[in-house]
Motif scaffolding. Structure first.
Motif, PDB file in Angstrom:
ATOM      1  N   SER A   1       1.019  -1.165   0.095  1.00  0.00           N
ATOM      2  CA  SER A   1       0.125   0.002   0.012  1.00  0.00           C
ATOM      3  C   SER A   1       0.962   1.446  -0.076  1.00  0.00           C
ATOM      4  CB  SER A   1      -0.816  -0.040   1.192  1.00  0.00           C
ATOM      5  OG  SER A   1      -1.418  -1.316   1.551  1.00  0.00           O
ATOM      6  N   THR A   2       1.869   1.020   0.799  1.00  0.00           N
ATOM      7  CA  THR A   2       3.034   2.460   0.885  1.00  0.00           C
ATOM      8  C   THR A   2       3.495   2.661  -0.564  1.00  0.00           C
ATOM      9  OG1 THR A   2       3.456   1.654   2.980  1.00  0.00           O
ATOM     10  CG2 THR A   2       4.707   3.498   2.184  1.00  0.00           C
TER      11      THR A   2
ATOM     12  N   ARG B   1      -8.303   2.266   5.216  1.00  0.00           N
ATOM     13  CA  ARG B   1      -8.080   1.172   5.576  1.00  0.00           C
ATOM     14  C   ARG B   1      -8.093   0.538   7.122  1.00  0.00           C
ATOM     15  NH1 ARG B   1      -2.679  -2.525   3.994  1.00  0.00           N
ATOM     16  NH2 ARG B   1      -1.759  -0.618   4.984  1.00  0.00           N
TER      17      ARG B   1
HETATM   18  P1  GDP Z   1       1.194  -4.048   2.995  1.00  0.00           P
HETATM   19  O1  GDP Z   1       0.528  -4.645   3.942  1.00  0.00           O
HETATM   20  O2  GDP Z   1       2.079  -4.667   2.133  1.00  0.00           O
HETATM   21  O3  GDP Z   1       0.219  -3.248   2.376  1.00  0.00           O
HETATM   22  O4  GDP Z   1       2.104  -3.147   3.741  1.00  0.00           O
HETATM   23  P2  GDP Z   1       2.103  -1.544   4.195  1.00  0.00           P
HETATM   24  O5  GDP Z   1       2.503  -0.703   2.856  1.00  0.00           O
HETATM   25  O6  GDP Z   1       0.971  -1.494   5.189  1.00  0.00           O
HETATM   26  O7  GDP Z   1       3.606  -1.590   4.881  1.00  0.00           O
HETATM   27  C1  GDP Z   1       3.848  -2.179   6.159  1.00  0.00           C
HETATM   28  C2  GDP Z   1       4.826  -1.752   7.022  1.00  0.00           C
HETATM   29  O8  GDP Z   1       6.163  -1.446   6.421  1.00  0.00           O
HETATM   30  C3  GDP Z   1       4.525  -0.306   7.458  1.00  0.00           C
HETATM   31  O9  GDP Z   1       4.787  -0.084   8.736  1.00  0.00           O
HETATM   32  C4  GDP Z   1       5.282   0.811   6.369  1.00  0.00           C
HETATM   33  O10 GDP Z   1       5.568   1.919   6.963  1.00  0.00           O
HETATM   34  C5  GDP Z   1       6.387  -0.216   6.310  1.00  0.00           C
HETATM   35  N1  GDP Z   1       6.988   0.200   5.038  1.00  0.00           N
HETATM   36  C6  GDP Z   1       6.546   0.379   3.771  1.00  0.00           C
HETATM   37  N2  GDP Z   1       7.463   0.377   2.661  1.00  0.00           N
HETATM   38  C7  GDP Z   1       8.600   0.197   3.218  1.00  0.00           C
HETATM   39  C8  GDP Z   1       9.913   0.206   2.727  1.00  0.00           C
HETATM   40  O11 GDP Z   1      10.140   0.503   1.588  1.00  0.00           O
HETATM   41  N3  GDP Z   1      10.773   0.090   3.723  1.00  0.00           N
HETATM   42  C9  GDP Z   1      10.586  -0.324   5.157  1.00  0.00           C
HETATM   43  N4  GDP Z   1      11.739  -0.373   5.784  1.00  0.00           N
HETATM   44  N5  GDP Z   1       9.467  -0.359   5.623  1.00  0.00           N
HETATM   45  C10 GDP Z   1       8.445   0.291   4.690  1.00  0.00           C
END
Ligand code: GDP
Length: 308
Positions: free
Chosen positions: A49-50, A64
């Motif tokens: 998502s990020t 979300r």
């Molecule tokens: P999703 O469940 O795959 O959609 O993951 P999210 O986007 O919700 O991210 C999960 C966690 O990983 C959050 O705390 C984000 O801040 C962190 N995060 C997202 N992208 C990165 C990245 O490129 N590097 C690191 N170290 N952490 C990240």
């Protein structure tokens, strides 16, 4: 050639006029707007998502709701669709993001790709039905044009679930594998992991999206960029929802006690390369392959079963 509505000018008299065709096509497409559907898949928590928010500079996931561990155990893969209309210099893009949260959260992940492949098939089915119906002019095209598959940075290559997941997707959608959270790795670790992943993708016969070959008449700079893009796969990406200050500028990045990781800095990760292929250079090709190859396969199968 300039577009004129009145009588042709002297110089234009030498032309029949079909040189304006590209302009006509361009105007029509711009008026209609473009649509693109991007799917993200992979284990939960890998930054899907990020990354999507970072790619399109929008907060698609503000509503979300994150589930607690107990809720996640019973949860199967739930597909969520977000649509945003983006406009840039008068060009409209209807962007649909299909998120597949939950994969890897449940205790049993057997056939966790099933819901995802079913979703892709359903979109083909709707399109096939609409195309065979009476009102074929205004078909809503929800076919998935590209799937970003997130591979964790922590392992030593592909896990069985990654192999099976990508194989389940490969004949239905353009799969673009990514190394998630690349800030966890040093440049030499990234290089090694990329080599390993490329070898394994080959070894297990996984069909990922192939960048089309460059035309021989393209200029040298374009050819060099194209080669660099191909050699960088699978792209190692970093996402961030926050803006930080680096070298006196405000940039999208991640602030650590030891420094700043900049999402759009090519020395830090391949985020810009990914955005370039998705938006600037290969969006059209991704749509063409979806329509000419993946959808055609589906359509041929349907017709075969109907006539059997
Ligand atoms: P999703 O469940 O795959 O959609 O993951 P999210 O986007 O919700 O991210 C999960 C966690 O990983 C959050 O705390 C984000 O801040 C962190 N995060 C997202 N992208 C990165 C990245 O490129 N590097 C690191 N170290 N952490 C990240």
């Amino acid at each position: 050639m300039k577009r004129t509505l009145g009588c042709p000018t002297n110089t234009e008299k030498d032309y029949v006029g079909f040189a304006t065709l590209p302009n006509q096509v361009h105007r029509k497409s711009v008026k209609k707007g473009f649509d693109f559907t991007l799917m993200v898949a992979g284990e939960s928590g890998l930054g899907k998502s990020t990354l999507v928010n970072s790619l399109f500079l929008t907060d698609l996931h503000k509503d979300r709701k994150l589930l607690n561990a107990e809720e996640r155990i019973s949860q199967t893969v739930e597909i969520m669709k977000h649509t945003v209309d983006i406009e840039e210099k008068g060009v409209k893009l209807k962007l649909t993001i299909v998120d597949t949260p939950g994969f890897g959260d449940a205790v049993n992940n057997t056939e966790c790709w099933r819901a995802v492949t079913d979703y892709i098939d359903q979109q083909f089915e709707h399109y096939f039905r609409d195309e065979s119906g009476l009102n074929r002019k205004n078909i809503q095209d929800n076919r998935v044009h590209c799937c970003l598959y997130f591979i964790p940075p922590f392992g030593h290559g592909l896990r069985p679930v990654d192999i099976e997941f990508m194989k389940a997707l490969q004949d239905k959608v353009n799969v673009v594998p990514l190394i998630a959270k690349a800030d966890c790795l040093t440049p030499s670790e990234i290089k090694k992991l990329k080599e390993r992943l490329r070898e394994e993708i080959d070894k297990y016969g996984i069909k990922i999206y192939q960048f089309p070959d460059c035309d021989s008449d393209e200029d040298e700079e374009f050819k060099r960029q194209d080669k660099e893009l191909k050699e960088s796969t699978p792209f190692a990406v970093i996402g961030s929802n926050t803006v930080v200050e680096a070298r006196g500028q405000r940039v999208r990045g991640r602030l650590y006690p030891w420094g700043i990781v900049e999402v759009e800095n090519p020395a830090h990760c391949d985020f810009v390369k990914l955005r370039t292929i998705l938006i600037r250079t290969h969006m059209h090709d991704l749509k063409d392959i979806t329509s000419d190859c993946h959808y055609e396969n589906y359509r041929a199968q349907c017709i075969q079963t109907m006539t059997r």
